[in-house]
Design a protein around this motif. Structure first.
Motif, PDB file in Angstrom:
ATOM      1  N   VAL A   1      -7.210  -0.397  -9.445  1.00 45.59           N
ATOM      2  CA  VAL A   1      -6.027  -0.813  -8.685  1.00 45.59           C
ATOM      3  C   VAL A   1      -6.340  -0.800  -7.188  1.00 45.59           C
ATOM      4  CG1 VAL A   1      -3.605  -0.323  -8.196  1.00 45.59           C
ATOM      5  CG2 VAL A   1      -4.513   0.064 -10.493  1.00 45.59           C
ATOM      6  N   ILE A   2      -7.098   0.189  -6.721  1.00 47.08           N
ATOM      7  CA  ILE A   2      -7.505   0.218  -5.321  1.00 47.08           C
ATOM      8  C   ILE A   2      -8.315  -1.027  -4.976  1.00 47.08           C
ATOM      9  CG2 ILE A   2      -8.947   1.396  -3.610  1.00 47.08           C
ATOM     10  CD1 ILE A   2      -8.157   4.038  -4.879  1.00 47.08           C
ATOM     11  N   ALA A   3      -9.194  -1.433  -5.863  1.00 47.13           N
ATOM     12  CA  ALA A   3     -10.016  -2.633  -5.612  1.00 47.13           C
ATOM     13  C   ALA A   3      -9.138  -3.862  -5.436  1.00 47.13           C
ATOM     14  CB  ALA A   3     -10.995  -2.838  -6.764  1.00 47.13           C
TER      15      ALA A   3
ATOM     16  N   ARG B   1       0.828  -1.210   0.000  1.00 45.47           N
ATOM     17  CA  ARG B   1       0.000   0.000   0.000  1.00 45.47           C
ATOM     18  C   ARG B   1       0.862   1.260   0.000  1.00 45.47           C
ATOM     19  NH1 ARG B   1      -3.493  -3.640   1.708  1.00 45.47           N
ATOM     20  NH2 ARG B   1      -2.199  -4.075   3.518  1.00 45.47           N
ATOM     21  N   PHE B   2       2.037   1.196   0.637  1.00 48.78           N
ATOM     22  CA  PHE B   2       2.952   2.339   0.584  1.00 48.78           C
ATOM     23  C   PHE B   2       3.508   2.520  -0.830  1.00 48.78           C
ATOM     24  CE2 PHE B   2       2.853   2.007   5.163  1.00 48.78           C
ATOM     25  CZ  PHE B   2       3.009   3.311   5.583  1.00 48.78           C
ATOM     26  N   ALA B   3       3.852   1.405  -1.498  1.00 52.20           N
ATOM     27  CA  ALA B   3       4.347   1.507  -2.877  1.00 52.20           C
ATOM     28  C   ALA B   3       3.264   2.080  -3.783  1.00 52.20           C
ATOM     29  CB  ALA B   3       4.790   0.133  -3.367  1.00 52.20           C
ATOM     30  N   PHE B   4       2.042   1.613  -3.589  1.00 54.13           N
ATOM     31  CA  PHE B   4       0.913   2.147  -4.354  1.00 54.13           C
ATOM     32  C   PHE B   4       0.761   3.644  -4.108  1.00 54.13           C
ATOM     33  CE2 PHE B   4      -3.530   3.494  -3.729  1.00 54.13           C
ATOM     34  CZ  PHE B   4      -3.965   3.479  -5.039  1.00 54.13           C
ATOM     35  N   PHE B   5       0.846   4.057  -2.848  1.00 56.57           N
ATOM     36  CA  PHE B   5       0.636   5.471  -2.545  1.00 56.57           C
ATOM     37  C   PHE B   5       1.740   6.341  -3.133  1.00 56.57           C
ATOM     38  CE2 PHE B   5       1.517   9.168   0.098  1.00 56.57           C
ATOM     39  CZ  PHE B   5       0.354   9.878  -0.135  1.00 56.57           C
ATOM     40  N   ILE B   6       3.008   5.897  -3.027  1.00 60.47           N
ATOM     41  CA  ILE B   6       4.109   6.681  -3.589  1.00 60.47           C
ATOM     42  C   ILE B   6       3.941   6.801  -5.100  1.00 60.47           C
ATOM     43  CG2 ILE B   6       6.601   6.761  -3.956  1.00 60.47           C
ATOM     44  CD1 ILE B   6       5.672   7.488  -1.097  1.00 60.47           C
ATOM     45  N   ALA B   7       3.501   5.711  -5.756  1.00 64.21           N
ATOM     46  CA  ALA B   7       3.217   5.788  -7.191  1.00 64.21           C
ATOM     47  C   ALA B   7       2.105   6.792  -7.477  1.00 64.21           C
ATOM     48  CB  ALA B   7       2.835   4.404  -7.711  1.00 64.21           C
ATOM     49  N   THR B   8       1.100   6.806  -6.612  1.00 67.63           N
ATOM     50  CA  THR B   8      -0.011   7.744  -6.779  1.00 67.63           C
ATOM     51  C   THR B   8       0.467   9.184  -6.679  1.00 67.63           C
ATOM     52  OG1 THR B   8      -1.550   6.137  -5.836  1.00 67.63           O
ATOM     53  CG2 THR B   8      -2.258   8.423  -5.869  1.00 67.63           C
ATOM     54  N   TYR B   9       1.314   9.458  -5.686  1.00 67.27           N
ATOM     55  CA  TYR B   9       1.824  10.821  -5.534  1.00 67.27           C
ATOM     56  C   TYR B   9       2.668  11.217  -6.744  1.00 67.27           C
ATOM     57  CZ  TYR B   9       4.454  14.808  -3.745  1.00 67.27           C
ATOM     58  OH  TYR B   9       5.034  16.053  -3.597  1.00 67.27           O
ATOM     59  N   GLY B  10       3.521  10.300  -7.200  1.00 69.78           N
ATOM     60  CA  GLY B  10       4.336  10.600  -8.365  1.00 69.78           C
ATOM     61  C   GLY B  10       3.496  10.892  -9.592  1.00 69.78           C
TER      62      GLY B  10
ATOM     63  N   GLU C   1       2.364   1.918 -13.582  1.00 68.68           N
ATOM     64  CA  GLU C   1       1.918   1.410 -14.875  1.00 68.68           C
ATOM     65  C   GLU C   1       0.474   0.930 -14.807  1.00 68.68           C
ATOM     66  OE1 GLU C   1       4.575  -1.599 -16.219  1.00 68.68           O
ATOM     67  OE2 GLU C   1       6.326  -0.255 -16.328  1.00 68.68           O
ATOM     68  N   ARG C   2       0.128   0.233 -13.718  1.00 73.00           N
ATOM     69  CA  ARG C   2      -1.233  -0.291 -13.582  1.00 73.00           C
ATOM     70  C   ARG C   2      -2.260   0.837 -13.432  1.00 73.00           C
ATOM     71  NH1 ARG C   2      -2.069  -4.536  -9.107  1.00 73.00           N
ATOM     72  NH2 ARG C   2      -4.153  -4.361 -10.048  1.00 73.00           N
ATOM     73  N   ILE C   3      -1.921   1.847 -12.629  1.00 74.33           N
ATOM     74  CA  ILE C   3      -2.845   2.969 -12.454  1.00 74.33           C
ATOM     75  C   ILE C   3      -3.092   3.658 -13.787  1.00 74.33           C
ATOM     76  CG2 ILE C   3      -3.120   5.259 -11.415  1.00 74.33           C
ATOM     77  CD1 ILE C   3      -1.465   4.149  -9.002  1.00 74.33           C
ATOM     78  N   THR C   4      -2.020   3.798 -14.585  1.00 71.08           N
ATOM     79  CA  THR C   4      -2.134   4.459 -15.886  1.00 71.08           C
ATOM     80  C   THR C   4      -2.977   3.635 -16.857  1.00 71.08           C
ATOM     81  OG1 THR C   4       0.027   5.511 -15.564  1.00 71.08           O
ATOM     82  CG2 THR C   4      -0.824   5.400 -17.825  1.00 71.08           C
ATOM     83  N   SER C   5      -2.796   2.327 -16.847  1.00 68.44           N
ATOM     84  CA  SER C   5      -3.483   1.479 -17.831  1.00 68.44           C
ATOM     85  C   SER C   5      -4.867   1.026 -17.372  1.00 68.44           C
ATOM     86  CB  SER C   5      -2.633   0.252 -18.159  1.00 68.44           C
ATOM     87  OG  SER C   5      -2.420  -0.544 -16.997  1.00 68.44           O
ATOM     88  N   GLU C   6      -5.034   0.756 -16.069  1.00 65.87           N
ATOM     89  CA  GLU C   6      -6.290   0.201 -15.557  1.00 65.87           C
ATOM     90  C   GLU C   6      -7.207   1.236 -14.926  1.00 65.87           C
ATOM     91  OE1 GLU C   6      -5.503  -3.088 -12.882  1.00 65.87           O
ATOM     92  OE2 GLU C   6      -3.674  -3.591 -13.982  1.00 65.87           O
TER      93      GLU C   6
END
Length: 475
Positions: free
Chosen positions: A471-473, A391-400, A461-466
């Motif tokens: 991705v949260i789900a 979840r931290f990796a996901f969040f850092i990707a989200t901020y970026g 990549e997943r947030i951008t494509s999906e």
């Protein structure tokens, strides 16, 4: 009182104060007269001034920035008074007439008056809401104040000149941070003492024995007041306030009882004084403020603009609650007498308060400074301990991605305001690889490893494509 055309407005639902403001003397100088201060410290103090024994604890607001002009003039025209509307989740609201701000000074007009006020024997506390980034002393303005003490530009320069005069008169004082920082008093002490040591060694030595810096934990969700809010609040309250504030009904203030020259009896109106503040600070910053960061950047990318709209989406409730219950298990200690489960439930309820309908843009503002306080310390612990970091990796990707895109999943643009990121680092953070992103100053000292770096890139990549909701789900 707020007046319209010289006529007192009939406030049918207004809760008014019952003390004579002429009998109140300022015992506190406050830097940072923004909405949170006026909903929090001013609220407690306004209640306390009803006690005749506490009339020496009014507040003098010190406003030192050019951009303070509009608020300064608005409040000055109302003799420092304004309305604070307290909003409950059930939709009810109570407007309060606030009178604790008994004096206002603006450094662009009268810098000497601010210095003289700090030096006055009547002043025994300096309080601060200068934001998380306000304690950074590595700026051109701070360096200018160190080199030229005669024309202060920053809070450090003003306080230093005022304390020099107190030193000559033998007058101790307390500097109390009311900002959302872990160990905010220690942070204030380090920042101010580093400044004093660079500018005036004698002052630095005096401060070590004559100035205290209590830690405190502050809590009250207070949105920005937009022009449309001013019209809405005045219409609802029957007022013509130029500087109204609205806030939630929850409020908390926990303070270390370390005051060098006396203090208000804020405990009479609900504040808590303690010698054990660490657990309160960690609980609030790790759960409330960190969750706000998740909500802010993830919600913005998903196309939301209000916190209560985000919380109406069960995906986000599940995300935040899993972060609280799983990721922070073992890292957040419950303060004595606090039910941690009930505290988390209350947070979700507060986030969903439709009456205040807080802005995501407010949460995202100066995200760099906030992440350094609310996210990075726990990320370091997670990586150090080899715990689940997804979840931290996901969040850092989200901020970026928030920094890189400027457009949400629905194609709507959003404004990015990051005053603390240098142009050079912003270039790396928005155009560099994810490894380069994780090599910027934000992550200095974080034990980043290849697996975490790869996970951040994969989530991006997943947030951008999906899309971020899908991705949260999966989380």
């Amino acid at each position: 009182m707020i007046q319209d055309g010289g006529k007192t407005i009939n406030r049918l639902i207004m809760k008014t104060f019952n003390y004579d403001r002429k009998s109140v003397k300022a015992g506190i100088v406050h830097f940072g007269v923004g909405n949170f201060h006026r909903a929090h410290q001013e609220y407690y103090t306004n209640l306390l001034l009803e006690d005749p024994t506490q009339r020496n604890w009014g507040i003098c607001g010190a406003m030192i920035l050019p951009q303070d002009e509009r608020l300064f003039k608005a409040l000055k025209s109302q003799d420092g008074q304004y309305t604070l509307t307290v909003c409950s989740p059930d939709g009810t609201a109570e407007p309060n007439q606030m009178g604790a701000l008994v004096q206002l000074l603006w450094g662009m007009e009268t810098p000497e008056a601010i210095i003289a006020k700090i030096a006055s024997p009547e002043i025994r506390i300096i309080t601060l809401t200068i934001t998380e980034g306000g304690y950074n002393i590595d700026t051109d303005s701070v360096r200018a104040d160190i080199a030229d003490p005669s024309h202060p530009r920053t809070v450090f320069g003003y306080v230093a000149e005022g304390l020099r005069r107190r030193m000559a008169a033998g007058l101790p004082i307390t500097i109390l941070s009311c900002d959302n920082l872990q160990h905010n008093g220690d942070t204030a002490r380090n920042a101010f003492c580093t400044f004093f040591d660079s500018q005036d060694k004698a002052l630095y030595e005096w401060v070590k024995s004559n100035v205290t810096f209590p830690n405190s934990m502050v809590d009250r969700i207070t949105p920005a007041t937009l022009p449309s809010d001013i019209d809405r609040l005045n219409a609802a309250n029957g007022t013509c306030d130029k500087a109204p504030v609205y806030t939630e009904d929850f409020i908390q203030w926990v303070i270390e009882d370390k005051f060098a020259a006396g203090r208000p009896a804020w405990e009479k109106v609900g504040a808590q004084f303690t010698d054990k503040i660490d657990s309160y600070e960690n609980m609030k910053l790790s759960l409330l403020n960190a969750s706000h960061m998740f909500i802010g950047f993830c919600g913005t990318l998903a196309g939301y603009r209000k916190v209560d709209d985000v919380i109406a989406d069960k995906l986000f409730i599940d995300l935040i609650r899993t972060y609280m219950d799983v990721d922070m298990a073992g890292y957040v200690e419950s303060p004595e007498g606090v039910d941690l489960g009930a505290y988390k439930d209350k947070l979700i309820s507060r986030f969903g308060n439709v009456t205040i309908s807080d802005q995501l843009a407010r949460l995202c503002l100066d995200g760099y400074s906030k992440l350094l306080v609310y996210i990075i310390p726990n990320l370091s612990k997670i990586l150090r301990d080899g715990a689940d970091f997804k979840r931290f990796a996901f969040f850092i990707a989200t901020y970026g991605l928030y920094l890189r895109r400027g457009v949400d999943d629905k194609g709507n643009a959003y404004e990015i305001v990051e005053p603390k990121i240098s142009a050079a680092e912003m270039e790396v953070m928005t155009k560099g690889s994810w490894k380069e992103f994780l090599g910027t100053s934000m992550f200095a000292g974080v034990p980043v490893n290849d697996a975490f770096t790869e996970a951040v890139g994969n989530y991006a990549e997943r947030i951008t494509s999906e899309g971020i909701l899908n991705v949260i789900a999966s989380l």
